[in-house]
Each structure stands twice: as structure tokens, then as C-alpha cells.
Design an enzyme around this catalytic site. Structure first.
Site, PDB file in Angstrom:
ATOM      1  CD  GLU A 168      42.796  33.417  52.492  1.00 30.93           C
ATOM      2  OE1 GLU A 168      41.898  32.784  51.896  1.00 30.93           O
ATOM      3  OE2 GLU A 168      42.595  34.086  53.528  1.00 30.93           O
TER       4      GLU A 168
ATOM      5  CG  HIS B   7      35.005  36.042  45.716  1.00 28.90           C
ATOM      6  ND1 HIS B   7      34.752  36.982  46.671  1.00 28.90           N
ATOM      7  CD2 HIS B   7      35.114  34.860  46.384  1.00 28.90           C
ATOM      8  CE1 HIS B   7      34.691  36.400  47.865  1.00 28.90           C
ATOM      9  NE2 HIS B   7      34.919  35.106  47.715  1.00 28.90           N
TER      10      HIS B   7
END
Length: 725
Positions: A458, A528
Site C-alpha cells: 500500500e 479489517h
């Protein structure tokens, strides 16, 4: 006994050494350019240090005295169309690129400096001093120098932070079918940074024309390179990513030029990235006008050994040996450069009133106006002047029911078909028939060169997208599978992309969209499931949208893709399977920036909410006997909150409840409640009430996860507490 087969790296790794024959064969014009650029930069840097010693540089003064050979030797291989970015120690990198831009045919050191060169020196010095005439209008200082017109895309105070952006410049250049290249300068301290290693991998995988230029000065502040890595030959890093690598003596600017010329030729030929390691030495400490030996981490003997190999002295010796300059001419050029620097600086300085003889101060009228403080945190939204807007409550066309997730893919497909600038990138966006949730369904087939499946990195691909946005030709749309991953890429999102417009003077557009899903309630656990809105709202520069209906998603995504600021589009997985009315054949309208939606009118209580919590609130209100007004915020950032709608409701109800799903510690409602109570205190009958999840992040257990988040039951309890019933 097993058989052992010796392996070797696929990429070449060479050291380039300039011989006397190379110096003899070098074009006099090239050697003159090396001399004059090195001389100007050295003179500039020494003057900066003198100002710092007088207390006239507010903040750091990371000088590059001693390291000029690396920047000058490498930049002279570049054109005005190429890009560079650099590190916190980046004056020499910035100046070399800027000087090459304003004087592409070279500078004759025997003559007065051209006015364009004086202007570069003036604006650079003004920026380092924090003045309004600086390249970044005083906001960047020593560590953040940018001049986009010259291809100097920004130096960077975060170690390794600018490297992913350089890959973005390279992607843009290649996608636009140019032969331009990107060079990212960083030091030995950055070589072991995750964002750098991630970008090496991504650039190698995608064969991007970016040069990773390592200025190995051996010290990260005071820590020697041998202390922090088992392989101090830092160009070896390239081999692990199949990137051709060059090692060179950075105190020899001609050797640097020869090595970088080979690397640039490799990239212009479309053969992918390169690594160049230049062994250099900073004569002074990390910051300021004292040598490292003054702080005890270097010896005077070591410093003398490196000074005896000074790059400026080396090029002067060859100029004199070859008869290109005489000793007298070199002395005259040196004196002229110092006089020119004094003349440039005189535009900034004046004698200090009542000070000691020779004591100076910055001219007061050169400081930025304090009212400029927040200007340019975001853009002025002029890009929306001709936008067509619509809302479901007033839409006149034909409507049909569509699933939320189908609309996500359809609106992106529509925009990509009409706007060739849009490029989508993220993990698995090109696979699985539309990514992990179907949000990019059909896009890879329709736009194969603009839907880019990335490595799991990322930092690298978010930063690369930031570089694409800053370069200006394309509009990147980044997908993070889960909002929690924003913190993996926090430097790129918050220090880089979010701050770029303001930090570099307030005029840089940063047209980037970040899509990410909030997945609480799906059993994916603590890492998450988060709602990032509360933390994002504290970060300057970002706009935040939170659509709760398919119609809103169309309008808000279109607005995000039109906006010249970075925009986070939050998507809740609870909403993906839901249906709602959308236009039958219209995917082209925007929802106005900063416009909330009143989902239910009422007079007893104002409930502010967003995303999937909107439906839970409506459910709870309909099952209560309280006449609540429910406002779906839609835009969540500070600059885009619809205070008009909120204020009108509060003045009617005199009570406020903020309802959100996520954990109390990262709550969006925390700052919103504070702002409401300061703005509307006289209209409130009681403190602002709040519904949030628990302190802990959601767990995997179905029972514990439900206990950790807020839904309709928690809103119902809050309504009962407010009414006392």
C-alpha cells in the site's frame, strides 16, 4: 550430500570509474557546466549556512556542501521534460534541476549571471528563509522545495517518503508515450525504509523509467551505514528486484555523469528502472554549520580525507590542466559567484536597527501574511462551476432499483469511458471478475492499460498514485481492500498526499480518489473492520464522502472524480447488497460538495449519521415515539460539512444525537460534537449525545463483534435515554 549450484543475479551490477582519458575526452562545455553548477550550488549552500549561523534560517538548514558532485553529474544528463524529487537534504538536487531548466545551454561563469539564474537563487533562498517570494511561498523551507515547471517535483522531509511518488511520475511519462524519466534522490538512511523497498519492487515489476539515486554519505544523522546493514554497498539492493545497478564515486562528478548517462539511456530505451549509488560525503553535521567531528561521531582525520577529494576542486584541476580555464579565471569566477550571491541575498536582508555592526535581519515586508496560514489546504472547487448536479428528492428522470455494488462498478466504467485520464489501481482490481467485491467488474476488460493490479504494498502504490496526481496528466483511483490498510500507507496518505497542496504553496492540484470499504459486521476482525472517518477528519487536505444509497454513490463518486483535491470514498459492505432507486440511464450527475441529505424530517431531535448507520438510525427512529430529524451527512471533512442544514435543524429541535458504528476511540462524532457545541451552544437544551461502538476493535467472534459495534439497538437505547422513556 546435496549438489550446490551457484546462482547469480539476473541484473547487471557495475562500478563506473572515470579515468584521465575520460576527463581528456570530455567536452569542454560539459566540464564547464559541471564547474559552474557545482560552484553556484557550493556558494549558495555556504551562504545558507552563514545565514543559519546568524539565526536567520528558522528551522533546519540541511546543507549539501561536499555532495554536489552527485546531483550535478546526474542532473546534467536530464532534460526539462524529466522529473526529479529528493530528500530533506535536497538543495543541490533542486538547484541543479532548476539551473538546467532556466539555462539549458549552460552558464558562462566569466559573465554576470543571467537574470533567470538570479531569480532561481533568490526564490530558493527566500523559501529556505520562509518568505513569501519563495517557490512554495515560505511554507516549504529548507526541506520542501518544489518547482513543477522545471520538473523539480519536491524535496521531502520524510526519509524515503518521496520515492513512491517518483514511480508515479515515471508511470505518467511512460503511459503518455514519452521518453521522459524520473530520478528520485535519497540517502543511505532511506535504503532500508519499507516504502523504498516496496517501490523498487513495484518499479521493477512494471518496468517503470525511474532511477533510484542513492547518495550514500555514510551517516544517517550520526549513525554509520555499517551499523545498520550487513551490505553497505547499497546499490546491491537493486539486484534483489532485477534492476540494473551502478556504483560510482560521487566525489567525481564526471564519473557520476557517465554512470547516470548509461542508466538514463537504459530507461529511455524502455528497459525499466535503474539504481545508481554515489559515494558522497557531507562536510557538515546533519543540520547547521558545524562539522560532524564537533559532535563526536566523526574524526577530523576522516573529514580531511574526504575534503581532499572535493568535487569542485577536482573539476577545477582538470579545467586548468586542459587549458579550458586558467587559475586566474577560476579565482575570478569564484569571486564573481560570491558577489552574485551577496547581491541576491541583499534583496532579502537589511541592517538590524539598533543591532551590532554587520548584524542583519529579514526585511519585514517579505514575510508571508499570517492570513495566508490556511489558504490552499484544499482547492477552491472552481472545477465544479459547470458541473450538473442532481439529488433524488428533485430528480425528474426515470428511476429503477439497482444494487449498490453494481452501481459502484457502473459509474466508474462510465467515467473511464469518458475520461481517459482516469486510472484504477489496487490489489486484485483486475482479477476475480471485479475484485474481491465486484466493485471493478468489467473495467479490466474494457480498459486493460488503465486498471492496474498491484503488489500487496500500500505504501508503494498509494505513493505512486500520489505522484501520478501531482504530475497532473492523469487521475488515479486507488482501492484499499479494507480501510485499516490506510494505516499501512499512513505516511503517503497523510504526510504526502494530504499535505502536498498546502506544503508546496497552495496551488498544486492533487486529483486522487481513494476508495475503501468499512467491513465491520463481516467477521473479519480487528484489523479489517475499522471506520476511518474520525481519524481522516483530523488530517488536513483530504475530502471525505460517505454514500449510503446507490443514487448518492453515483453523485458522490462523480464529484470525487471531478474534484482537484484528494478524496476518500468510504463504502460499507453492509450496503453493497442493498438496492435503491437510481436513474435508468443517467450516470453523469454530481452531488454538490458539502450538501447533506435530510432523510427524515422531525422536530424533537436532530440525529446526524452516515454510511450504513443511516439505515439503522431510520429503523430505530421509526420504531420509537420520538419525532427525530435524521440527517445523512454524506460529506464528512471539515471543509465540506453542511453547517447550513445542520444549523437549521438544531435551531428547530434544540437537541443533537450523533450516531456512528465504530469504536469510540477513533470516533468521528468526537470532533463533530465539539464543533457543534461551540457553534450552536445557545440553541442546545442539553449536551450533544452520541452513539458509538465500544472501546475495542471488533473481534472475530460473532457475539463479540456485535457487542463492539453500534446498530439499531444502540440507537434505540439512546433515544430512550434522551426522552427518559
Amino acid at each position: 550430500m546435496p549438489t550446490h549450484k551457484k546462482l547469480s543475479p539476473a541484473a547487471p551490477w557495475v562500478e563506473v570509474i572515470a579515468t584521465k582519458k575520460d576527463w581528456d575526452a570530455a567536452d569542454p562545455a560539459l566540464l564547464t557546466s559541471i564547474f559552474v553548477q557545482t560552484l553556484i550550488i557550493r556558494t549558495f549552500e555556504e551562504y545558507v549556512l552563514s545565514l543559519a549561523s546568524q539565526g536567520l534560517v528558522h528551522g533546519p538548514a540541511h546543507s549539501s556542501v561536499g555532495q554536489e558532485g552527485g546531483a550535478v553529474g546526474s542532473v546534467l544528463t536530464l532534460t526539462a521534460s524529466d522529473y526529479v524529487n529528493g530528500s530533506h537534504r535536497g538543495h543541490h538536487q533542486f538547484l541543479a534541476k532548476a539551473l538546467g531548466y532556466v539555462a539549458p545551454d549552460g552558464i558562462d561563469p566569466r559573465l554576470p549571471l543571467p537574470e533567470a539564474v538570479r531569480t532561481v537563487l533568490y526564490r530558493s533562498l527566500a523559501e529556505i528563509c520562509g518568505l513569501a517570494d519563495g517557490f512554495c511561498r515560505g511554507r516549504g523551507g529548507s526541506m520542501h522545495l518544489q518547482w513543477r515547471e522545471a520538473g523539480a517535483m519536491g524535496t521531502n522531509a520524510i526519509v524515503g517518503g518521496g520515492v513512491p511518488q517518483a514511480a508515479g511520475f515515471a508511470w505518467s511519462a511512460r503511459h503518455a508515450a514519452t521518453d521522459a524519466v524520473s530520478v528520485s534522490y535519497f540517502g543511505d538512511g532511506a535504503v532500508n525504509i519499507g516504502s523504498v523497498l516496496e517501490t523498487l519492487n513495484l518499479a521493477g515489476a512494471w518496468q517503470l523509467p525511474v532511477c533510484f539515486f542513492i547518495e550514500n554519505n555514510r551517516y544517517a544523522v550520526s549513525t554509520h551505514v555499517d551499523e545498520v546493514t550487513a551490505e553497505p554497498r547499497l546499490s546491491a539492493r537493486g539486484l534483489g528486484f532485477n534492476i540494473p545497478s551502478w556504483r560510482v564515486d560521487g566525489m567525481d562528478p564526471l564519473a557520476v555523469h557517465l554512470a547516470t548517462s548509461e542508466a538514463v539511456a537504459h530507461m529511455r530505451a524502455g528497459l525499466g528502472p535503474t539504481v545508481v549509488e554515489a559515494d558522497v560525503y557531507r562536510y557538515f553535521h546533519q543540520n547547521g554549520p558545524f562539522p560532524g567531528s564537533a559532535f563526536g561521531y566523526r574524526t577530523k582525520e576522516e573529514e580531511k580525507e574526504w575534503r581532499d577529494r572535493d568535487p569542485l576542486a577536482l573539476v577545477i584541476s582538470h579545467l586548468i590542466r586542459r587549458g579550458i580555464f586558467t587559475e586566474t579565471e577560476v579565482a575570478d569566477c569564484t569571486a564573481r559567484a560570491k558577489a552574485e550571491m551577496e547581491a541576491v541575498a541583499s534583496q532579502l536582508l537589511e541592517p538590524m536597527p539598533c543591532g551590532k555592526p554587520g548584524q542583519q535581519q529579514i526585511k519585514p515586508d517579505l514575510w508571508p501574511d499570517p492570513d495566508f496560514r490556511d489558504v490552499g489546504v484544499r482547492g477552491d472547487l472552481k472545477e465544479f462551476d459547470a458541473a450538473r448536479t442532481a439529488d433524488l428528492s428533485s430528480f425528474q428522470g426515470q428511476l429503477q432499483d439497482r444494487r449498490f455494488i453494481d452501481v459502484v462498478a457502473d459509474v466508474m466504467g462510465r467515467r473511464m469511458a469518458e475520461d481517459e485520464r482516469i486510472v484504477v489501481l489496487g490489489e486484485d482490481v483486475h482479477r476475480l471478475k471485479g475484485g474481491t467485491n465486484g466493485a471493478t467488474r468489467g473495467l479490466a476488460e474494457a480498459f486493460p492499460d488503465r486498471v492496474l493490479g498491484t503488489p500487496i504494498s500500500e505504501n508503494a502504490f498509494a505513493g505512486l498514485a500520489g505522484g501520478i496526481a501531482l504530475e497532473g496528466r492523469y487521475r488515479p483511483v486507488v482501492e484499499f481492500m479494507y480501510a485499516d490498510f490506510m494505516w499501512v500507507a499512513a505516511d503517503q496518505l497523510f504526510n504526502q498526499i494530504g499535505k502536498a497542496r498546502h506544503m508546496f504553496g497552495g496551488t498544486n492540484d492533487v486529483p486522487l480518489v481513494l476508495r475503501s470499504k468499512v467491513a465491520m459486521g463481516t467477521g473479519y476482525g480487528s484489523q479489517h473492520s475499522m471506520d476511518p472517518a474520525g481519524i481522516l477528519a483530523t488530517a488536513p487536505g483530504w475530502r471525505i464522502v460517505a454514500p449510503s444509497t446507490p443514487f448518492d454513490y453515483i453523485g458522490l463518486m462523480n464529484s470525487a472524480l471531478r474534484c482537484n483535491d484528494p478524496v476518500v470514498v468510504l463504502e460499507h459492505v453492509d450496503l453493497y447488497p442493498t438496492t435503491g432507486e437510481v436513474p435508468t440511464d443517467d450516470l453523469d450527475f454530481c452531488l454538490p460538495v458539502g450538501k447533506a441529505a435530510v432523510r427524515r424530517s422531525g422536530s424533537d431531535l436532530t440525529v446526524l449519521t452516515y454510511l450504513a448507520m443511516t439505515n439503522y438510525v431510520l429503523e430505530a427512529v421509526e420504531n420509537s415515539d420520538l419525532d427525530a430529524e435524521v440527517i445523512d451527512l454524506r460529506w464528512l471533512d471539515r471543509a465540506s460539512i453542511d453547517w447550513d442544514t445542520i444549523g437549521e435543524s438544531i435551531r428547530k429541535t434544540n437537541n443533537v444525537l450523533i450516531a456512528e458504528q465504530g469504536a469510540v476511540g477513533t470516533s468521528y462524532g468526537g470532533w463533530l460534537a465539539d464543533e457543534i457545541q461551540r457553534r450552536f451552544f445557545d440553541w442546545l437544551d442539553q449536551p450533544v449525545q452520541r452513539v458509538t461502538g465500544g472501546e475495542a476493535s471488533p473481534s472475530i467472534s460473532k457475539v463479540l463483534e456485535r457487542a463492539a459495534i453500534a446498530q439499531a439497538d444502540e440507537v434505540t437505547t439512546a433515544l430512550k435515554n434522551i426522552t427518559g422513556r
